[in-house]
Design a protein around this motif. Structure first.
Motif, PDB file in Angstrom:
ATOM      1  N   ALA A  27       0.831  -1.205   0.000  1.00 19.66           N
ATOM      2  CA  ALA A  27       0.000   0.000   0.000  1.00 19.66           C
ATOM      3  C   ALA A  27       0.867   1.256   0.000  1.00 19.66           C
ATOM      4  CB  ALA A  27      -0.934  -0.012   1.203  1.00 19.66           C
ATOM      5  N   ALA A  28       1.936   1.245   0.790  1.00 17.11           N
ATOM      6  CA  ALA A  28       2.843   2.400   0.822  1.00 17.11           C
ATOM      7  C   ALA A  28       3.517   2.594  -0.523  1.00 17.11           C
ATOM      8  CB  ALA A  28       3.885   2.215   1.926  1.00 17.11           C
ATOM      9  N   LEU A  29       3.905   1.501  -1.155  1.00 10.49           N
ATOM     10  CA  LEU A  29       4.538   1.561  -2.470  1.00 10.49           C
ATOM     11  C   LEU A  29       3.571   2.121  -3.505  1.00 10.49           C
ATOM     12  CD1 LEU A  29       7.110   0.862  -4.043  1.00 10.49           C
ATOM     13  CD2 LEU A  29       6.207  -1.452  -4.307  1.00 10.49           C
ATOM     14  N   GLU A  30       2.321   1.706  -3.451  1.00 10.30           N
ATOM     15  CA  GLU A  30       1.317   2.217  -4.388  1.00 10.30           C
ATOM     16  C   GLU A  30       1.089   3.716  -4.188  1.00 10.30           C
ATOM     17  OE1 GLU A  30      -1.823  -0.511  -3.421  1.00 10.30           O
ATOM     18  OE2 GLU A  30      -1.271  -1.872  -5.051  1.00 10.30           O
ATOM     19  N   ARG A  31       1.048   4.160  -2.934  1.00  4.75           N
ATOM     20  CA  ARG A  31       0.892   5.600  -2.664  1.00  4.75           C
ATOM     21  C   ARG A  31       2.096   6.389  -3.166  1.00  4.75           C
ATOM     22  NH1 ARG A  31      -0.797   3.522   2.259  1.00  4.75           N
ATOM     23  NH2 ARG A  31       1.173   4.126   3.257  1.00  4.75           N
ATOM     24  N   ALA A  32       3.288   5.864  -2.905  1.00  2.21           N
ATOM     25  CA  ALA A  32       4.507   6.549  -3.338  1.00  2.21           C
ATOM     26  C   ALA A  32       4.569   6.633  -4.860  1.00  2.21           C
ATOM     27  CB  ALA A  32       5.739   5.821  -2.797  1.00  2.21           C
ATOM     28  N   ALA A  33       4.189   5.559  -5.541  1.00  2.00           N
ATOM     29  CA  ALA A  33       4.200   5.561  -7.010  1.00  2.00           C
ATOM     30  C   ALA A  33       3.210   6.600  -7.544  1.00  2.00           C
ATOM     31  CB  ALA A  33       3.865   4.170  -7.536  1.00  2.00           C
ATOM     32  N   LYS A  34       2.042   6.649  -6.939  1.00  2.00           N
ATOM     33  CA  LYS A  34       1.042   7.632  -7.370  1.00  2.00           C
ATOM     34  C   LYS A  34       1.558   9.048  -7.153  1.00  2.00           C
ATOM     35  CE  LYS A  34      -3.752   8.971  -6.728  1.00  2.00           C
ATOM     36  NZ  LYS A  34      -4.977   8.778  -5.970  1.00  2.00           N
ATOM     37  N   ASP A  35       2.161   9.294  -5.985  1.00  2.00           N
ATOM     38  CA  ASP A  35       2.710  10.621  -5.688  1.00  2.00           C
ATOM     39  C   ASP A  35       3.803  11.024  -6.673  1.00  2.00           C
ATOM     40  OD1 ASP A  35       1.016  10.819  -3.526  1.00  2.00           O
ATOM     41  OD2 ASP A  35       2.587  10.439  -2.022  1.00  2.00           O
ATOM     42  N   ASP A  36       4.554  10.034  -7.158  1.00  2.00           N
ATOM     43  CA  ASP A  36       5.652  10.286  -8.092  1.00  2.00           C
ATOM     44  C   ASP A  36       5.200  10.179  -9.547  1.00  2.00           C
ATOM     45  OD1 ASP A  36       8.360  11.060  -8.154  1.00  2.00           O
ATOM     46  OD2 ASP A  36       9.012   9.017  -8.622  1.00  2.00           O
ATOM     47  N   MET A  37       3.892   9.971  -9.753  1.00  2.00           N
ATOM     48  CA  MET A  37       3.289   9.849 -11.092  1.00  2.00           C
ATOM     49  C   MET A  37       3.987   8.782 -11.941  1.00  2.00           C
ATOM     50  SD  MET A  37       2.226  13.890 -11.712  1.00  2.00           S
ATOM     51  CE  MET A  37       2.771  13.824 -13.372  1.00  2.00           C
ATOM     52  N   ARG A  38       4.183   7.608 -11.354  1.00  2.00           N
ATOM     53  CA  ARG A  38       4.770   6.495 -12.076  1.00  2.00           C
ATOM     54  C   ARG A  38       4.072   5.222 -11.640  1.00  2.00           C
ATOM     55  NH1 ARG A  38      10.340   6.078 -12.185  1.00  2.00           N
ATOM     56  NH2 ARG A  38      10.817   8.248 -11.838  1.00  2.00           N
ATOM     57  N   SER A  39       4.305   4.153 -12.388  1.00  2.00           N
ATOM     58  CA  SER A  39       3.730   2.866 -12.020  1.00  2.00           C
ATOM     59  C   SER A  39       4.503   2.275 -10.844  1.00  2.00           C
ATOM     60  CB  SER A  39       3.784   1.898 -13.205  1.00  2.00           C
ATOM     61  OG  SER A  39       5.135   1.556 -13.492  1.00  2.00           O
ATOM     62  N   VAL A  40       3.884   1.333 -10.166  1.00  2.00           N
ATOM     63  CA  VAL A  40       4.564   0.637  -9.076  1.00  2.00           C
ATOM     64  C   VAL A  40       5.813  -0.045  -9.622  1.00  2.00           C
ATOM     65  CG1 VAL A  40       4.379  -1.287  -7.443  1.00  2.00           C
ATOM     66  CG2 VAL A  40       2.507   0.354  -7.651  1.00  2.00           C
ATOM     67  N   SER A  41       5.697  -0.686 -10.763  1.00  2.00           N
ATOM     68  CA  SER A  41       6.836  -1.373 -11.373  1.00  2.00           C
ATOM     69  C   SER A  41       7.986  -0.410 -11.642  1.00  2.00           C
ATOM     70  CB  SER A  41       6.392  -2.047 -12.674  1.00  2.00           C
ATOM     71  OG  SER A  41       7.460  -2.689 -13.299  1.00  2.00           O
ATOM     72  N   SER A  42       7.660   0.754 -12.172  1.00  2.00           N
ATOM     73  CA  SER A  42       8.683   1.754 -12.466  1.00  2.00           C
ATOM     74  C   SER A  42       9.359   2.247 -11.189  1.00  2.00           C
ATOM     75  CB  SER A  42       8.047   2.928 -13.217  1.00  2.00           C
ATOM     76  OG  SER A  42       8.950   3.985 -13.366  1.00  2.00           O
ATOM     77  N   LEU A  43       8.568   2.461 -10.147  1.00  2.00           N
ATOM     78  CA  LEU A  43       9.140   2.915  -8.879  1.00  2.00           C
ATOM     79  C   LEU A  43      10.025   1.850  -8.255  1.00  2.00           C
ATOM     80  CD1 LEU A  43       9.435   5.063  -6.728  1.00  2.00           C
ATOM     81  CD2 LEU A  43       7.339   4.182  -5.663  1.00  2.00           C
ATOM     82  N   VAL A  44       9.576   0.605  -8.295  1.00  2.00           N
ATOM     83  CA  VAL A  44      10.393  -0.493  -7.751  1.00  2.00           C
ATOM     84  C   VAL A  44      11.717  -0.573  -8.493  1.00  2.00           C
ATOM     85  CG1 VAL A  44      10.578  -3.011  -7.535  1.00  2.00           C
ATOM     86  CG2 VAL A  44       8.476  -1.849  -6.844  1.00  2.00           C
TER      87      VAL A  44
END
Length: 58
Positions: free
Chosen positions: A25-42
């Motif tokens: 859930a934290a990863l999904e929020r962070a990805a949204k805040d950074d305007m990127r996909s979860v995969s891209s953020l990981v």
């Protein structure tokens, strides 16, 4: 897949992992805040860590 210079699609290796629901859930929020996909953020997080710890050149 990641878009590289010239709009060509780079081949990436698929992978999967299990995460604690709170971490996911934290990863999904962070990805949204950074305007990127979860995969891209990981991938970004992993590449930064690997470079910082001498496991990946660049």
């Amino acid at each position: 897949m990641r878009i590289t210079e010239g709009s060509a699609m780079a081949r990436t290796a698929p992978t999967s992992m299990r995460l604690d629901p709170e971490v996911k859930a934290a990863l999904e929020r962070a990805a949204k805040d950074d305007m990127r996909s979860v995969s891209s953020l990981v991938e970004k997080i992993l590449v930064e860590w690997l470079r910082a710890n001498g496991h990946l050149k660049g």
